[in-house]
Motif scaffolding. Sequence first.
Motif, PDB file in Angstrom:
ATOM      1  N   PRO A   1       0.846  -1.198   0.000  1.00 37.43           N
ATOM      2  CA  PRO A   1       0.000   0.000   0.000  1.00 37.43           C
ATOM      3  C   PRO A   1       0.882   1.249   0.000  1.00 37.43           C
ATOM      4  CG  PRO A   1      -0.785  -1.579   1.625  1.00 37.43           C
ATOM      5  CD  PRO A   1       0.547  -2.089   1.146  1.00 37.43           C
ATOM      6  N   GLU A   2       0.518   2.234  -0.785  1.00 30.50           N
ATOM      7  CA  GLU A   2       1.369   3.419  -0.918  1.00 30.50           C
ATOM      8  C   GLU A   2       1.661   4.065   0.430  1.00 30.50           C
ATOM      9  OE1 GLU A   2       1.477   7.696  -3.308  1.00 30.50           O
ATOM     10  OE2 GLU A   2      -0.118   6.251  -3.712  1.00 30.50           O
ATOM     11  N   ALA A   3       0.670   4.068   1.317  1.00 34.51           N
ATOM     12  CA  ALA A   3       0.841   4.708   2.616  1.00 34.51           C
ATOM     13  C   ALA A   3       1.862   4.001   3.498  1.00 34.51           C
ATOM     14  CB  ALA A   3      -0.504   4.785   3.345  1.00 34.51           C
ATOM     15  N   GLU A   4       2.226   2.759   3.131  1.00 34.32           N
ATOM     16  CA  GLU A   4       3.148   1.977   3.954  1.00 34.32           C
ATOM     17  C   GLU A   4       4.578   1.960   3.416  1.00 34.32           C
ATOM     18  OE1 GLU A   4       2.479   0.526   6.825  1.00 34.32           O
ATOM     19  OE2 GLU A   4       0.345   1.002   6.837  1.00 34.32           O
ATOM     20  N   ILE A   5       4.815   2.616   2.286  1.00 32.25           N
ATOM     21  CA  ILE A   5       6.138   2.536   1.668  1.00 32.25           C
ATOM     22  C   ILE A   5       7.220   3.142   2.554  1.00 32.25           C
ATOM     23  CG2 ILE A   5       7.537   3.344  -0.269  1.00 32.25           C
ATOM     24  CD1 ILE A   5       5.087   3.002  -2.052  1.00 32.25           C
ATOM     25  N   THR A   6       6.941   4.282   3.139  1.00 31.18           N
ATOM     26  CA  THR A   6       7.948   4.913   4.002  1.00 31.18           C
ATOM     27  C   THR A   6       8.292   4.029   5.190  1.00 31.18           C
ATOM     28  OG1 THR A   6       7.218   7.129   3.372  1.00 31.18           O
ATOM     29  CG2 THR A   6       8.451   6.930   5.435  1.00 31.18           C
ATOM     30  N   ARG A   7       7.281   3.405   5.783  1.00 31.88           N
ATOM     31  CA  ARG A   7       7.522   2.494   6.913  1.00 31.88           C
ATOM     32  C   ARG A   7       8.415   1.336   6.477  1.00 31.88           C
ATOM     33  NH1 ARG A   7       4.327   1.319  11.494  1.00 31.88           N
ATOM     34  NH2 ARG A   7       2.610   2.505  10.572  1.00 31.88           N
ATOM     35  N   LEU A   8       8.125   0.756   5.308  1.00 36.93           N
ATOM     36  CA  LEU A   8       8.933  -0.356   4.814  1.00 36.93           C
ATOM     37  C   LEU A   8      10.374   0.099   4.576  1.00 36.93           C
ATOM     38  CD1 LEU A   8       9.325  -3.219   3.692  1.00 36.93           C
ATOM     39  CD2 LEU A   8       8.526  -2.362   1.481  1.00 36.93           C
ATOM     40  N   THR A   9      10.539   1.246   3.963  1.00 35.65           N
ATOM     41  CA  THR A   9      11.880   1.767   3.693  1.00 35.65           C
ATOM     42  C   THR A   9      12.678   1.933   4.983  1.00 35.65           C
ATOM     43  OG1 THR A   9      11.093   2.924   1.706  1.00 35.65           O
ATOM     44  CG2 THR A   9      13.162   3.684   2.673  1.00 35.65           C
ATOM     45  N   ASP A  10      12.033   2.485   5.999  1.00 35.58           N
ATOM     46  CA  ASP A  10      12.709   2.684   7.288  1.00 35.58           C
ATOM     47  C   ASP A  10      13.087   1.361   7.934  1.00 35.58           C
ATOM     48  OD1 ASP A  10      12.409   5.395   6.945  1.00 35.58           O
ATOM     49  OD2 ASP A  10      10.668   5.572   8.275  1.00 35.58           O
ATOM     50  N   GLU A  11      12.191   0.381   7.868  1.00 33.79           N
ATOM     51  CA  GLU A  11      12.467  -0.904   8.512  1.00 33.79           C
ATOM     52  C   GLU A  11      13.557  -1.670   7.770  1.00 33.79           C
ATOM     53  OE1 GLU A  11       9.089  -3.205   9.699  1.00 33.79           O
ATOM     54  OE2 GLU A  11       7.990  -1.441  10.430  1.00 33.79           O
ATOM     55  N   LEU A  12      13.598  -1.552   6.440  1.00 34.01           N
ATOM     56  CA  LEU A  12      14.674  -2.195   5.685  1.00 34.01           C
ATOM     57  C   LEU A  12      16.019  -1.535   6.002  1.00 34.01           C
ATOM     58  CD1 LEU A  12      12.993  -2.756   2.213  1.00 34.01           C
ATOM     59  CD2 LEU A  12      13.879  -4.536   3.728  1.00 34.01           C
ATOM     60  N   ALA A  13      15.994  -0.224   6.132  1.00 28.88           N
ATOM     61  CA  ALA A  13      17.232   0.475   6.476  1.00 28.88           C
ATOM     62  C   ALA A  13      17.745   0.047   7.837  1.00 28.88           C
ATOM     63  CB  ALA A  13      16.993   1.988   6.443  1.00 28.88           C
ATOM     64  N   ALA A  14      16.828  -0.116   8.791  1.00 29.96           N
ATOM     65  CA  ALA A  14      17.231  -0.546  10.129  1.00 29.96           C
ATOM     66  C   ALA A  14      17.758  -1.973  10.122  1.00 29.96           C
ATOM     67  CB  ALA A  14      16.050  -0.417  11.087  1.00 29.96           C
ATOM     68  N   ALA A  15      17.097  -2.846   9.336  1.00 28.20           N
ATOM     69  CA  ALA A  15      17.489  -4.256   9.314  1.00 28.20           C
ATOM     70  C   ALA A  15      18.812  -4.486   8.603  1.00 28.20           C
ATOM     71  CB  ALA A  15      16.385  -5.085   8.648  1.00 28.20           C
ATOM     72  N   SER A  16      19.158  -3.576   7.689  1.00 28.05           N
ATOM     73  CA  SER A  16      20.363  -3.773   6.878  1.00 28.05           C
ATOM     74  C   SER A  16      21.471  -2.777   7.203  1.00 28.05           C
ATOM     75  CB  SER A  16      20.009  -3.648   5.399  1.00 28.05           C
ATOM     76  OG  SER A  16      19.616  -2.312   5.090  1.00 28.05           O
ATOM     77  N   ALA A  17      21.280  -1.982   8.247  1.00 28.61           N
ATOM     78  CA  ALA A  17      22.234  -0.918   8.588  1.00 28.61           C
ATOM     79  C   ALA A  17      22.443   0.030   7.414  1.00 28.61           C
ATOM     80  CB  ALA A  17      23.552  -1.512   9.053  1.00 28.61           C
ATOM     81  N   GLY A  18      21.336   0.278   6.686  1.00 30.28           N
ATOM     82  CA  GLY A  18      21.378   1.218   5.572  1.00 30.28           C
ATOM     83  C   GLY A  18      21.893   0.649   4.272  1.00 30.28           C
ATOM     84  N   ALA A  19      22.190  -0.653   4.233  1.00 27.99           N
ATOM     85  CA  ALA A  19      22.793  -1.234   3.032  1.00 27.99           C
ATOM     86  C   ALA A  19      21.769  -1.539   1.929  1.00 27.99           C
ATOM     87  CB  ALA A  19      23.531  -2.518   3.398  1.00 27.99           C
ATOM     88  N   VAL A  20      20.496  -1.713   2.317  1.00 27.79           N
ATOM     89  CA  VAL A  20      19.466  -2.086   1.341  1.00 27.79           C
ATOM     90  C   VAL A  20      18.560  -0.889   1.085  1.00 27.79           C
ATOM     91  CG1 VAL A  20      17.457  -3.537   0.889  1.00 27.79           C
ATOM     92  CG2 VAL A  20      19.503  -4.516   1.951  1.00 27.79           C
ATOM     93  N   THR A  21      18.493  -0.471  -0.180  1.00 29.24           N
ATOM     94  CA  THR A  21      17.630   0.647  -0.571  1.00 29.24           C
ATOM     95  C   THR A  21      16.572   0.135  -1.542  1.00 29.24           C
ATOM     96  OG1 THR A  21      19.459   2.219  -0.361  1.00 29.24           O
ATOM     97  CG2 THR A  21      17.538   2.915  -1.643  1.00 29.24           C
ATOM     98  N   PRO A  22      15.307   0.223  -1.196  1.00 33.91           N
ATOM     99  CA  PRO A  22      14.269  -0.291  -2.083  1.00 33.91           C
ATOM    100  C   PRO A  22      14.093   0.586  -3.319  1.00 33.91           C
ATOM    101  CG  PRO A  22      13.289   0.766  -0.179  1.00 33.91           C
ATOM    102  CD  PRO A  22      14.763   0.722   0.075  1.00 33.91           C
ATOM    103  N   VAL A  23      13.707  -0.053  -4.415  1.00 33.10           N
ATOM    104  CA  VAL A  23      13.388   0.646  -5.658  1.00 33.10           C
ATOM    105  C   VAL A  23      11.874   0.640  -5.819  1.00 33.10           C
ATOM    106  CG1 VAL A  23      13.637   0.664  -8.171  1.00 33.10           C
ATOM    107  CG2 VAL A  23      15.576  -0.001  -6.713  1.00 33.10           C
TER     108      VAL A  23
END
Length: 217
Positions: free
Chosen positions: A184-206
């Motif tokens: 859902p579009e409203a959840e993209i920012t949350r997903l981006t933040d959680e991926l950044a936390a899980a990967s120490a900033g190494a994973v950036t979603p496209v």
Amino acid sequence: MASTRTYPATIAAPVEHEIGIRKSRFLTRVEPVGSVEEAEAVIAGIRKRAWDANHNCTAMVTGLLGDQARSSDDGEPSGTAGVPMLEVLRRRELTDVVAVVTRYFGGVKLGAGGLVRAYSSAVSETLDLAALVRRSALTQVCIEVAHADAGRYDNLLRDWAAHHGATLGEPQYAALATLELWVPEAEITRLTDELAAASAGAVTPVIGVERIVDVPD
């Protein structure tokens, strides 16, 4: 801006059910379809198999927004079969689905009210057995990770999707593993933040395109 449009659901697979009312048998099949033509083919197949039935009454709703509908009483008194069946599909907010109720008359007349209740109940009870598929406007999100990390991120995305109205897409494997999620579009920012936390900033979603996606309940 996040999409606010809602879409009718459909069902995951065909379901069948039988009820008996005052010696008459009502055999119902409800099936997902992709078009009016597919629905007509389902109806034709059932009428061919149940050629000896007294009635094969039908209702269908098709189209992404459920804006196409047809029904048939197939010899029952006008308005006592097809329309009540169609109303059940409408109340359940379904589309791309066809219902056929095959009646073998048992010798006892039900009257107009009894027929309406019988055909409505036949479809309603059958739908109670169906697995629903929601349809939502979701946005594609892809991440690239090393093959050695693919399992860990697949599990992370799978768990995240289950709690945020998202669904997994098909992974692709080349030099890196590409994992796909529809969000859902409203959840993209949350997903981006959680991926950044899980990967120490190494994973950036496209972020990719938005489309209507089936999401099993």
